[in-house]
Design a protein around this motif. Sequence first.
Motif, PDB file in Angstrom:
ATOM      1  N   THR A 222       0.646 -12.233  23.489  1.00 13.16           N
ATOM      2  CA  THR A 222      -0.488 -13.142  23.368  1.00 13.16           C
ATOM      3  C   THR A 222      -1.695 -12.416  22.791  1.00 13.16           C
ATOM      4  N   PHE A 223      -1.958 -11.224  23.313  1.00 10.04           N
ATOM      5  CA  PHE A 223      -3.092 -10.411  22.871  1.00 10.04           C
ATOM      6  C   PHE A 223      -2.935 -10.013  21.400  1.00 10.04           C
ATOM      7  N   VAL A 224      -1.759  -9.527  21.034  1.00  8.88           N
ATOM      8  CA  VAL A 224      -1.514  -9.086  19.656  1.00  8.88           C
ATOM      9  C   VAL A 224      -1.578 -10.267  18.690  1.00  8.88           C
ATOM     10  N   GLY A 225      -0.959 -11.382  19.072  1.00  9.27           N
ATOM     11  CA  GLY A 225      -0.955 -12.548  18.191  1.00  9.27           C
ATOM     12  C   GLY A 225      -2.342 -13.099  17.949  1.00  9.27           C
ATOM     13  N   THR A 226      -3.135 -13.193  19.014  1.00  8.98           N
ATOM     14  CA  THR A 226      -4.454 -13.816  18.910  1.00  8.98           C
ATOM     15  C   THR A 226      -5.459 -12.937  18.193  1.00  8.98           C
ATOM     16  N   LEU A 227      -5.422 -11.636  18.427  1.00  4.74           N
ATOM     17  CA  LEU A 227      -6.459 -10.767  17.867  1.00  4.74           C
ATOM     18  C   LEU A 227      -6.055 -10.049  16.586  1.00  4.74           C
ATOM     19  N   PHE A 228      -4.797  -9.737  16.406  1.00  2.70           N
ATOM     20  CA  PHE A 228      -4.389  -8.965  15.232  1.00  2.70           C
ATOM     21  C   PHE A 228      -3.720  -9.840  14.170  1.00  2.70           C
ATOM     22  N   VAL A 229      -2.694 -10.585  14.578  1.00  2.27           N
ATOM     23  CA  VAL A 229      -2.002 -11.440  13.615  1.00  2.27           C
ATOM     24  C   VAL A 229      -2.941 -12.510  13.075  1.00  2.27           C
TER      25      VAL A 229
END
Length: 342
Positions: A222-229
């Motif tokens: 969730t963190f990677v998808g929302t902030l990086f992707v």
Amino acid sequence: MLTAQLLIWFKFFLCAVLIGIAGTKLTRYADVISDKTGLSGNWIGLIFLSTVTSLPELMTSISALTLAVVPDIAVGGIMGSCVFNLVILVILDYLMRGQSIYHRASINHTLSAAFGIVLIAFAGLGVLVSGFNISSLISFSFISVYTPVIVVLYLVAMRAIFIHEHSQFEQAVRQVASRYPHITMVRATTGYLLSALVVVVVGFYLPFVSTELAEDMGWNQTFVGTLFVAVTTSLPELAVTLAALRINALDMALANVLGSNLFNIAILAFNDLIYLRGSLFADISPYHAVSAFTAAVMTGLVIIGLVYRPRSQLFMNIGWVSLSLLTLYFANAYILYYQNNS
């Protein structure tokens, strides 16, 4: 260990660079094709452009759901993109010297922003309610009941905005297309197809790199998808917004940002259709609702700015609306970071 970690980060940033470059060119050639085929004089031209800038989100989410099977990265990329797209308005406000963008922009954007609040908040409600273990009551077959409602709302929004803002969009798209009188149709079509191919290939690969990054750094998807992707897939929106600013097409820039958020939620509905493991809303983290409601509140602030039309600038050439948008973006990032480490 360090070398492997650096390699993962290198692959991620390479994907970001490729999507940024290809997405920019894709948008540029889409403008040319719209102009030379006569699409720039009607609603199809605007739909064409909005779809193109959201192509990375579409391709990345398809790959995340069908190949990598990481639904949180798919939904995180969409919800995070909705939040980051509104931060683009902060950048626009900073670069627009002299007056606030909310004072200079057309108040007609309030309609598309209002539909954005409805669609984004409704999607967030779907995520939140689906976390209450009552998914069997709110889905049929493998599709959530929210999906057909989102599709209907999106179509209603497109028709309503078309009727309300047709003349404004027609002028704005003509302004963008007029930048390319020297590009032939053959060159535009070839460039468009090649750029689209790059976006498709990188978009399909990005979820796998993001999964590696999440596992290596100990971050949740969730963190990677929302902030990086999300930031990576929003680079075309940023590029076309800055391009519109260079030719003084402020209303085209706002229409692009708000229209992309509408299309992003439509992508979410499409994702539920292709996710065959059950209801997509029931298989993702409820924390995506935080990003959805943050984007809805941020869009509400944009409406306030467009209606109130503030003149004053408080800090570094930006006004209180943009400062509020930036604060909410970082607050959303902090909540997801805190959740990631709890």
